[in-house]
Design an enzyme around this catalytic site. Structure first.
Site, PDB file in Angstrom:
ATOM      1  N   HIS A   1       0.831  -1.215   0.000  1.00  0.00           N
ATOM      2  CA  HIS A   1       0.000   0.000   0.000  1.00  0.00           C
ATOM      3  C   HIS A   1       0.864   1.262   0.000  1.00  0.00           C
ATOM      4  O   HIS A   1       0.379   2.345   0.341  1.00  0.00           O
ATOM      5  CB  HIS A   1      -0.966  -0.006   1.193  1.00  0.00           C
ATOM      6  CG  HIS A   1      -2.025  -1.074   1.083  1.00  0.00           C
ATOM      7  ND1 HIS A   1      -2.807  -1.480   2.131  1.00  0.00           N
ATOM      8  CD2 HIS A   1      -2.437  -1.799   0.007  1.00  0.00           C
ATOM      9  CE1 HIS A   1      -3.642  -2.429   1.716  1.00  0.00           C
ATOM     10  NE2 HIS A   1      -3.436  -2.643   0.445  1.00  0.00           N
TER      11      HIS A   1
ATOM     12  N   CYS B   1       8.402  13.828 -12.527  1.00  0.00           N
ATOM     13  CA  CYS B   1       9.496  12.857 -12.368  1.00  0.00           C
ATOM     14  C   CYS B   1      10.748  13.366 -13.080  1.00  0.00           C
ATOM     15  O   CYS B   1      10.681  13.759 -14.251  1.00  0.00           O
ATOM     16  CB  CYS B   1       9.048  11.518 -12.952  1.00  0.00           C
ATOM     17  SG  CYS B   1      10.329  10.259 -12.982  1.00  0.00           S
TER      18      CYS B   1
HETATM   19  P1  OAD Z   1      -7.076  -3.714  10.495  1.00  0.00           P
HETATM   20  O1  OAD Z   1      -7.365  -2.524  11.333  1.00  0.00           O
HETATM   21  O2  OAD Z   1      -8.162  -4.223   9.616  1.00  0.00           O
HETATM   22  O3  OAD Z   1      -6.623  -4.936  11.419  1.00  0.00           O
HETATM   23  C1  OAD Z   1      -5.688  -4.791  12.462  1.00  0.00           C
HETATM   24  C2  OAD Z   1      -5.448  -6.149  13.103  1.00  0.00           C
HETATM   25  O4  OAD Z   1      -4.426  -6.004  14.064  1.00  0.00           O
HETATM   26  C3  OAD Z   1      -6.670  -6.745  13.822  1.00  0.00           C
HETATM   27  O5  OAD Z   1      -6.829  -8.113  13.453  1.00  0.00           O
HETATM   28  C4  OAD Z   1      -6.286  -6.624  15.294  1.00  0.00           C
HETATM   29  O6  OAD Z   1      -6.836  -7.664  16.098  1.00  0.00           O
HETATM   30  C5  OAD Z   1      -4.768  -6.758  15.214  1.00  0.00           C
HETATM   31  N1  OAD Z   1      -4.012  -6.222  16.353  1.00  0.00           N
HETATM   32  C6  OAD Z   1      -4.341  -5.254  17.234  1.00  0.00           C
HETATM   33  N2  OAD Z   1      -3.353  -5.052  18.118  1.00  0.00           N
HETATM   34  C7  OAD Z   1      -2.344  -5.904  17.777  1.00  0.00           C
HETATM   35  C8  OAD Z   1      -1.039  -6.191  18.306  1.00  0.00           C
HETATM   36  N3  OAD Z   1      -0.545  -5.532  19.367  1.00  0.00           N
HETATM   37  N4  OAD Z   1      -0.295  -7.144  17.687  1.00  0.00           N
HETATM   38  C9  OAD Z   1      -0.767  -7.819  16.617  1.00  0.00           C
HETATM   39  N5  OAD Z   1      -1.996  -7.596  16.098  1.00  0.00           N
HETATM   40  C10 OAD Z   1      -2.768  -6.659  16.658  1.00  0.00           C
HETATM   41  O7  OAD Z   1      -5.749  -3.374   9.668  1.00  0.00           O
HETATM   42  P2  OAD Z   1      -5.211  -4.040   8.325  1.00  0.00           P
HETATM   43  O8  OAD Z   1      -5.610  -5.461   8.215  1.00  0.00           O
HETATM   44  O9  OAD Z   1      -3.773  -3.696   8.232  1.00  0.00           O
HETATM   45  O10 OAD Z   1      -5.439   0.186   3.459  1.00  0.00           O
HETATM   46  O11 OAD Z   1      -5.984  -3.200   7.236  1.00  0.00           O
HETATM   47  C11 OAD Z   1      -5.711  -3.436   5.872  1.00  0.00           C
HETATM   48  C12 OAD Z   1      -5.875  -2.175   5.083  1.00  0.00           C
HETATM   49  O12 OAD Z   1      -7.142  -1.582   5.354  1.00  0.00           O
HETATM   50  C13 OAD Z   1      -4.887  -1.075   5.425  1.00  0.00           C
HETATM   51  O13 OAD Z   1      -3.623  -1.252   4.809  1.00  0.00           O
HETATM   52  C14 OAD Z   1      -5.588   0.156   4.897  1.00  0.00           C
HETATM   53  C15 OAD Z   1      -7.006  -0.131   5.316  1.00  0.00           C
HETATM   54  O14 OAD Z   1      -7.982   0.356   4.434  1.00  0.00           O
HETATM   55  C16 OAD Z   1      -5.263   1.377   2.841  1.00  0.00           C
HETATM   56  O15 OAD Z   1      -5.292   2.428   3.429  1.00  0.00           O
HETATM   57  C17 OAD Z   1      -5.017   1.278   1.354  1.00  0.00           C
END
Ligand code: OAD
Length: 268
Positions: free
Chosen positions: A136, A167
């Protein structure tokens, strides 16, 4: 069969898999940076939960009028929305935590081959990970929309009288590297991630709900090839049902424990 209620046993199983693998690929999400003070997107304190999901036409608007987009961005920089400014300050102040550092250590130990991150915060690079795909993008970098060259933001001169920035190599329009809603994943990042999913013999997901595609597809490609999946997350995710090993807890605590457990196996 995974037993998320028995953390010690799952740690041993994960360490056995890591010590025996030859090509382990990792997909990380916002959760790995939570212990660095950066909020996740979903869940009770999530950024999207608080602010709402951004408009899906951000990329379309940029492509229709890059100059207008840059003018708006400079205006926002001068007079920022308080919530987004707060997020920007959290990103700028954040430092790699024990989870980022342990993942880099696993790479040095030869048991992590590549990290695909959905995070835009630069913390894997700062934490020492070398083989990295930022699927991303990275909010502190810029990218040419034509030739896909990337530069740290500080290297790009943004002249308000001559927008959009261009660029230096191909004169293409330059945009912030962070992938916007509606924007295709840059081809180099997509191809590298697909290749890694097709080559790996172990896959780990860390701190991601695995709801956003195409990122969530890569562990599934691996699992369909018969590759075991390790999940590290305090809560269930969209891929829990197909995980062979489930470590429930914060990455900043569990990854250093994994480093120690793998080190013991490598010492014998
Ligand atoms: P999410 O907010 O969907 O998920 C975060 C995850 O981290 C959840 O499963 C939590 O349970 C977990 N979590 C929380 N605390 C934690 C810790 N201390 N250690 C490990 N895990 C923990 O975030 P993403 O899956 O990254 O895209 O979201 C994916 C994409 O959605 C992002 O990259 C963003 C968003 O739209 C864009 O902006 C293009």
């Amino acid at each position: 069969m995974a037993d998320p209620t028995n953390l010690d046993l799952e740690l041993e199983r994960a360490a056995d898999l890591l010590a025996g693998c030859t090509h382990n690929v990792v997909l990380t999400g916002a959760g790995i940076s939570k212990e660095s003070g950066i909020p996740t997107f979903r869940g009770p304190d999530g950024l999207w939960t608080k602010l709402g999901v951004p408009a899906m036409d951000g990329y379309q608007k940029f492509m229709e009028n890059p100059r207008g987009w840059w003018e708006d961005r400079l205006a926002q920089d001068a007079n920022p929305d308080p919530d987004m400014e707060n997020f920007r300050v959290q990103l700028e102040a954040a430092e790699p935590n024990d989870g980022h550092r342990a993942l880099a250590e696993l790479e040095r130990m030869g048991v992590v081959s590549h990290v695909i991150t959905q995070n835009v915060d630069d913390l894997h690079r700062q934490g020492g990970t070398e083989s990295l795909t930022e699927i991303h993008g990275n909010t502190s970098w810029m990218r040419c929309m034509a030739c896909h060259a990337r530069w740290p933001e500080a290297e790009i001169i943004v002249d308000p009288e001559d927008l959009p920035p261009r660029c230096s190599q191909c004169n293409g329009v330059v945009k912030s590297d962070g992938v916007m809603f509606g924007e295709p994943i840059p081809p180099y990042a997509l191809q590298r991630s697909q290749l890694e999913a097709l080559q790996c013999d172990l896959f780990m997901i860390i701190g991601t709900t695995a709801q956003v595609y195409p990122a969530a597809e890569f562990p599934q490609i691996a699992v369909r090839r018969g590759v075991p999946l390790i999940e590290i997350d305090p809560d269930p995710t969209a891929l829990t049902a197909i995980a062979a090993v489930i470590l429930r807890g914060p990455a900043g605590e569990l990854l250093p424990r994994l480093v120690e457990a793998v080190r013991e196996r490598q010492a014998v």
